[in-house]
Scaffold this motif. Structure first.
Motif, PDB file in Angstrom:
ATOM      1  N   ASP A   1       0.809  -1.222   0.000  1.00 25.91           N
ATOM      2  CA  ASP A   1       0.000   0.000   0.000  1.00 25.91           C
ATOM      3  C   ASP A   1       0.842   1.271   0.000  1.00 25.91           C
ATOM      4  O   ASP A   1       0.541   2.215  -0.737  1.00 25.91           O
ATOM      5  CB  ASP A   1      -0.920   0.023   1.225  1.00 25.91           C
ATOM      6  N   HIS A   2       1.879   1.287   0.801  1.00 23.79           N
ATOM      7  CA  HIS A   2       2.571   2.556   1.057  1.00 23.79           C
ATOM      8  C   HIS A   2       3.894   2.701   0.311  1.00 23.79           C
ATOM      9  O   HIS A   2       4.552   3.733   0.424  1.00 23.79           O
ATOM     10  CB  HIS A   2       2.761   2.735   2.560  1.00 23.79           C
ATOM     11  N   ILE A   3       4.276   1.672  -0.442  1.00 25.78           N
ATOM     12  CA  ILE A   3       5.391   1.803  -1.380  1.00 25.78           C
ATOM     13  C   ILE A   3       4.880   1.504  -2.784  1.00 25.78           C
ATOM     14  O   ILE A   3       4.844   2.383  -3.640  1.00 25.78           O
ATOM     15  CB  ILE A   3       6.562   0.869  -1.009  1.00 25.78           C
ATOM     16  N   HIS A   4       4.459   0.290  -3.018  1.00 28.11           N
ATOM     17  CA  HIS A   4       3.951  -0.112  -4.339  1.00 28.11           C
ATOM     18  C   HIS A   4       2.744   0.739  -4.754  1.00 28.11           C
ATOM     19  O   HIS A   4       2.628   1.158  -5.895  1.00 28.11           O
ATOM     20  CB  HIS A   4       3.584  -1.594  -4.301  1.00 28.11           C
ATOM     21  N   PHE A   5       1.833   0.963  -3.848  1.00 22.18           N
ATOM     22  CA  PHE A   5       0.642   1.813  -3.942  1.00 22.18           C
ATOM     23  C   PHE A   5      -0.637   1.061  -4.309  1.00 22.18           C
ATOM     24  O   PHE A   5      -0.894   0.703  -5.460  1.00 22.18           O
ATOM     25  CB  PHE A   5       0.797   2.970  -4.945  1.00 22.18           C
ATOM     26  N   GLN A   6      -1.451   0.843  -3.270  1.00 23.12           N
ATOM     27  CA  GLN A   6      -2.816   0.326  -3.408  1.00 23.12           C
ATOM     28  C   GLN A   6      -3.606   0.756  -2.171  1.00 23.12           C
ATOM     29  O   GLN A   6      -3.064   1.420  -1.283  1.00 23.12           O
ATOM     30  CB  GLN A   6      -2.824  -1.204  -3.577  1.00 23.12           C
ATOM     31  N   TYR A   7      -4.885   0.339  -2.115  1.00 20.29           N
ATOM     32  CA  TYR A   7      -5.749   0.688  -0.987  1.00 20.29           C
ATOM     33  C   TYR A   7      -6.199  -0.564  -0.232  1.00 20.29           C
ATOM     34  O   TYR A   7      -7.332  -0.648   0.234  1.00 20.29           O
ATOM     35  CB  TYR A   7      -6.983   1.440  -1.481  1.00 20.29           C
ATOM     36  N   ASN A   8      -5.305  -1.527  -0.066  1.00 23.56           N
ATOM     37  CA  ASN A   8      -5.686  -2.780   0.584  1.00 23.56           C
ATOM     38  C   ASN A   8      -6.017  -2.606   2.058  1.00 23.56           C
ATOM     39  O   ASN A   8      -6.848  -3.331   2.599  1.00 23.56           O
ATOM     40  CB  ASN A   8      -4.558  -3.806   0.423  1.00 23.56           C
ATOM     41  N   GLY A   9      -5.358  -1.653   2.737  1.00 16.42           N
ATOM     42  CA  GLY A   9      -5.642  -1.449   4.154  1.00 16.42           C
ATOM     43  C   GLY A   9      -7.089  -1.068   4.385  1.00 16.42           C
ATOM     44  O   GLY A   9      -7.750  -1.593   5.288  1.00 16.42           O
ATOM     45  N   PHE A  10      -7.609  -0.166   3.565  1.00 14.14           N
ATOM     46  CA  PHE A  10      -9.006   0.238   3.659  1.00 14.14           C
ATOM     47  C   PHE A  10      -9.934  -0.955   3.438  1.00 14.14           C
ATOM     48  O   PHE A  10     -10.913  -1.153   4.176  1.00 14.14           O
ATOM     49  CB  PHE A  10      -9.273   1.327   2.621  1.00 14.14           C
ATOM     50  N   LEU A  11      -9.619  -1.777   2.440  1.00 15.08           N
ATOM     51  CA  LEU A  11     -10.457  -2.928   2.121  1.00 15.08           C
ATOM     52  C   LEU A  11     -10.362  -3.999   3.200  1.00 15.08           C
ATOM     53  O   LEU A  11     -11.376  -4.590   3.596  1.00 15.08           O
ATOM     54  CB  LEU A  11     -10.058  -3.499   0.757  1.00 15.08           C
ATOM     55  N   PHE A  12      -9.142  -4.253   3.688  1.00 15.68           N
ATOM     56  CA  PHE A  12      -8.999  -5.213   4.781  1.00 15.68           C
ATOM     57  C   PHE A  12      -9.689  -4.698   6.045  1.00 15.68           C
ATOM     58  O   PHE A  12     -10.130  -5.494   6.878  1.00 15.68           O
ATOM     59  CB  PHE A  12      -7.525  -5.486   5.065  1.00 15.68           C
ATOM     60  N   GLY A  13      -9.766  -3.381   6.190  1.00 12.87           N
ATOM     61  CA  GLY A  13     -10.497  -2.821   7.312  1.00 12.87           C
ATOM     62  C   GLY A  13     -11.962  -3.236   7.286  1.00 12.87           C
ATOM     63  O   GLY A  13     -12.536  -3.612   8.315  1.00 12.87           O
ATOM     64  N   LEU A  14     -12.565  -3.179   6.107  1.00  9.36           N
ATOM     65  CA  LEU A  14     -13.953  -3.636   5.978  1.00  9.36           C
ATOM     66  C   LEU A  14     -14.080  -5.111   6.336  1.00  9.36           C
ATOM     67  O   LEU A  14     -15.026  -5.522   7.022  1.00  9.36           O
ATOM     68  CB  LEU A  14     -14.438  -3.409   4.540  1.00  9.36           C
ATOM     69  N   MET A  15     -13.121  -5.929   5.863  1.00 13.27           N
ATOM     70  CA  MET A  15     -13.195  -7.357   6.127  1.00 13.27           C
ATOM     71  C   MET A  15     -13.020  -7.650   7.617  1.00 13.27           C
ATOM     72  O   MET A  15     -13.775  -8.436   8.208  1.00 13.27           O
ATOM     73  CB  MET A  15     -12.141  -8.102   5.328  1.00 13.27           C
ATOM     74  N   LEU A  16     -12.018  -7.023   8.247  1.00 13.91           N
ATOM     75  CA  LEU A  16     -11.788  -7.259   9.669  1.00 13.91           C
ATOM     76  C   LEU A  16     -12.952  -6.763  10.522  1.00 13.91           C
ATOM     77  O   LEU A  16     -13.305  -7.392  11.522  1.00 13.91           O
ATOM     78  CB  LEU A  16     -10.495  -6.571  10.110  1.00 13.91           C
ATOM     79  N   LEU A  17     -13.538  -5.639  10.134  1.00 12.72           N
ATOM     80  CA  LEU A  17     -14.689  -5.130  10.883  1.00 12.72           C
ATOM     81  C   LEU A  17     -15.863  -6.090  10.755  1.00 12.72           C
ATOM     82  O   LEU A  17     -16.603  -6.321  11.724  1.00 12.72           O
ATOM     83  CB  LEU A  17     -15.068  -3.743  10.375  1.00 12.72           C
ATOM     84  N   SER A  18     -16.030  -6.662   9.581  1.00 13.67           N
ATOM     85  CA  SER A  18     -17.066  -7.674   9.387  1.00 13.67           C
ATOM     86  C   SER A  18     -16.814  -8.884  10.283  1.00 13.67           C
ATOM     87  O   SER A  18     -17.733  -9.406  10.927  1.00 13.67           O
ATOM     88  CB  SER A  18     -17.099  -8.095   7.915  1.00 13.67           C
ATOM     89  N   ILE A  19     -15.552  -9.320  10.344  1.00 13.41           N
ATOM     90  CA  ILE A  19     -15.194 -10.453  11.196  1.00 13.41           C
ATOM     91  C   ILE A  19     -15.448 -10.135  12.668  1.00 13.41           C
ATOM     92  O   ILE A  19     -15.985 -10.955  13.415  1.00 13.41           O
ATOM     93  CB  ILE A  19     -13.713 -10.831  10.974  1.00 13.41           C
ATOM     94  N   ALA A  20     -15.079  -8.939  13.074  1.00 12.89           N
ATOM     95  CA  ALA A  20     -15.304  -8.539  14.461  1.00 12.89           C
ATOM     96  C   ALA A  20     -16.782  -8.565  14.811  1.00 12.89           C
ATOM     97  O   ALA A  20     -17.169  -9.010  15.904  1.00 12.89           O
ATOM     98  CB  ALA A  20     -14.732  -7.139  14.695  1.00 12.89           C
TER      99      ALA A  20
END
Length: 398
Positions: free
Chosen positions: A159-178
């Protein structure tokens, strides 16, 4: 950040972890970025300057918009902030456009939207059983899980070198899991559905979600036969339609499989076997990302960050499960140590051989094959564990 502090000896250690990793992300702003940087800049331009009906048909750039609609609207929202940094980045015809302000905006957009990931990690940590908690803060499962997620090496470099928005997307997934752990099943299912409308690649998790929701929400009050009875109340069980009988048997399998195979695999600091699978899969998977950063200035960064994360992961989980059997057998240890010589050959030996010009793909080939073995082994080990673990009810009684 104060509300995010998880109480532990009266300290806001979670806030400190989140702030520290945010500062590290800021330090990575000047590093190399991939073509994904131009991909997302073009999507900002498309969604900002064109009507919705043309978003998925615009082809001035080769990087056409190919993510689901929610991500397109996400880019649209970002574009209304981007115009205050550099309006030229929002011109569809400015192919491969770049500027210092564009760089700052796109980097900070990833860092800012990671706030959802930080919140989701916080929610997941509240679901962790603290029975194994040691006296020291660094030995507490909540602290270990927070570091493993917030400081995840893969997310940092992708995300922070190569450049993508995976953290935001994983946030949705982890929040769903929680939310699933918190018994808020409808919220969890809704968040996962939203995630699928952001990025379709998460479809591969859908079967696990489906089985878990069937087991833990849809059929919690019914046994398989009683579910069939509610569908065909006037027929004896033997005379019900074949799909109904098969369905009842399937529900029986779900009763055994769903909870132990899905819910107890969502977070991996509760059991030594799960920790072992996590360490092998994470270490192998992270090393497989090395070819993404092929520029010389990023070489020491990726090696140092991965070493720090891997050493912490292994040492912290070994401490957490010190009363259990070793996390690795001799074969697994030998395999993981083999990553070192592989990196030395690919980065420091091969470039000086005569094969570099004729067979430039050899380092990538070796890395892919070697890591594929580890990833496949991890999933095989996980499935064996799933199929041989006792049911949840028996585990709790023991």
């Amino acid at each position: 950040m104060a509300p995010l502090g998880i109480a532990a000896d009266g300290g806001n250690w979670f806030s400190a972890l989140a702030l520290a990793v945010t500062l590290l992300k800021c330090l990575l702003i000047p590093t190399y970025h991939s073509t994904d940087f131009e991909v997302h800049r073009n999507w900002l331009a498309i969604t900002h300057s064109l009507p919705v009906s043309q978003w998925y048909y615009e082809a001035t750039s080769e990087w056409t918009l190919d993510y689901p609609p929610f991500f397109a609207w996400f880019e649209w929202a970002l574009s209304h902030v981007a115009k205050y940094f550099d309006e030229e980045m929002l011109n569809v015809h400015n192919v491969n456009y770049s500027s210092a302000r564009t760089l700052l905006f796109q980097r900070f957009s990833v860092i800012f939207t990671d706030a959802l990931f930080v919140y989701a990690v916080h929610e997941c940590c509240k679901c962790i059983d603290g029975k194994k908690a040691g006296k020291e803060l660094t030995e507490k499962p909540k602290f270990i899980l927070s570091v493993l997620l917030l400081w995840n090496f893969g997310l940092l470099i992708v995300d922070h070198i190569h450049f993508q928005y995976n953290g935001f997307l994983f946030g949705l997934m982890l929040l769903s899991i929680a939310r699933l752990f918190q018994k808020r099943h409808m919220e969890g299912a809704f968040l996962f559905a939203v995630l699928l409308h952001f990025k379709h690649i998460y479809l591969y998790i859908a079967p696990a979600y489906g089985i878990y929701l069937l087991r833990s929400y849809c059929f919690t009050a019914n046994k398989p036969e009683s579910t069939a009875s509610s569908l065909f109340p006037t027929l004896p069980f033997q005379e019900r339609p074949l799909p109904c009988i098969l369905g009842s048997k399937l529900l029986g399998l779900i009763q055994c499989f769903g909870q132990s195979a899905v819910r107890h695999r969502l977070l991996s600091v509760g059991k030594a076997g799960d920790a072992s699978v996590f360490l092998i899969l994470a270490t192998t998977g992270h090393y497989s990302l090395f070819p993404l950063l092929f520029t010389a200035p990023e070489l020491p960064i990726k090696i140092l960050l991965m070493l720090l994360f891997t050493i912490y992961s292994i040492s912290s989980l070994k401490t957490l499960f010190r009363k259990d059997k070793p996390l690795f057998n001799w074969m697994e240890t030998f395999y993981l140590l083999g990553l070192g010589p592989l990196e030395v050959f690919c980065e420091f030996v091969f470039p000086f051989t005569s094969w570099k010009l004729k067979y430039p793909f050899i380092p990538l080939l070796l890395t892919s094959v070697y890591c594929a073995v580890g990833v496949t082994y991890s999933w095989f080990k996980l499935y064996v564990s799933v199929l041989t673990d006792p049911p949840v009810g028996k585990t709790k009684k023991q």
